[in-house]
Scaffold this motif. Sequence first.
Motif, mmCIF file in Angstrom:
data_model
loop_
_atom_site.group_PDB
_atom_site.id
_atom_site.type_symbol
_atom_site.label_atom_id
_atom_site.label_comp_id
_atom_site.label_asym_id
_atom_site.label_seq_id
_atom_site.Cartn_x
_atom_site.Cartn_y
_atom_site.Cartn_z
ATOM 1 N N ARG A 1 -0.949 -4.195 -1.838
ATOM 2 C CA ARG A 1 -0.996 -2.768 -1.464
ATOM 3 C C ARG A 1 -0.794 -2.569 0.036
ATOM 4 N N LYS A 2 -1.447 -3.404 0.841
ATOM 5 C CA LYS A 2 -1.294 -3.291 2.296
ATOM 6 C C LYS A 2 0.165 -3.493 2.714
ATOM 7 N N TYR B 1 2.566 -0.601 4.229
ATOM 8 C CA TYR B 1 3.096 -0.782 5.582
ATOM 9 C C TYR B 1 4.613 -0.615 5.586
ATOM 10 N N LEU B 2 5.286 -1.259 4.647
ATOM 11 C CA LEU B 2 6.746 -1.177 4.603
ATOM 12 C C LEU B 2 7.221 0.236 4.269
ATOM 13 N N VAL C 1 11.226 1.677 5.092
ATOM 14 C CA VAL C 1 12.050 0.710 4.375
ATOM 15 C C VAL C 1 12.491 1.368 3.065
ATOM 16 N N ASP C 2 13.724 1.113 2.666
ATOM 17 C CA ASP C 2 14.280 1.670 1.435
ATOM 18 C C ASP C 2 13.352 1.370 0.258
ATOM 19 N N GLU D 1 10.157 -2.247 -3.418
ATOM 20 C CA GLU D 1 9.822 -2.720 -4.766
ATOM 21 C C GLU D 1 10.207 -4.182 -4.943
ATOM 22 N N SER D 2 11.345 -4.570 -4.418
ATOM 23 C CA SER D 2 11.780 -5.963 -4.502
ATOM 24 C C SER D 2 10.821 -6.881 -3.741
ATOM 25 N N VAL D 3 10.430 -6.459 -2.552
ATOM 26 C CA VAL D 3 9.475 -7.242 -1.751
ATOM 27 C C VAL D 3 8.141 -7.322 -2.472
ATOM 28 N N ARG D 4 7.714 -6.209 -3.069
ATOM 29 C CA ARG D 4 6.438 -6.186 -3.799
ATOM 30 C C ARG D 4 6.440 -7.232 -4.913
#
Length: 113
Positions: free
Chosen positions: A13-14, A18-19, A24-25, A30-33
């Motif tokens: 969540r953090k 932050y992103l 950030v797109d 979502e991809s990073v998550r």
Amino acid sequence: MRRLSCENRGWVRKITSYLTGKQVDDAEVESVRRDVIVMLAGAEARGELAESVIGADYKAFCEEIRESVRMKTESEKTKDDALRMFCALPFCGIVYSVAYTLQQLFLGTGVVL
């Protein structure tokens, strides 16, 4: 995210918050998550702490990611802002209606419906 511990869900969540706040797109966030969930699940399986994957400062981790992902364009930012304002309008109308009704009731002028 169910397979992650409560602490690691907090890290996810953090990082996503932050992103998102750094424009950030959304698809990139979502991809990073998803990637972070896989990384943290692997760390949990090995008995490691999130800090061993992310590092001591999650913001520095996020900044490294931010340098390599697509950012929102100005038009996307404007669209997001307009959507937020549009979604807030009904709430503002309700607040105004309640305030107006209370004012009419307590000032003794009656309520006009």
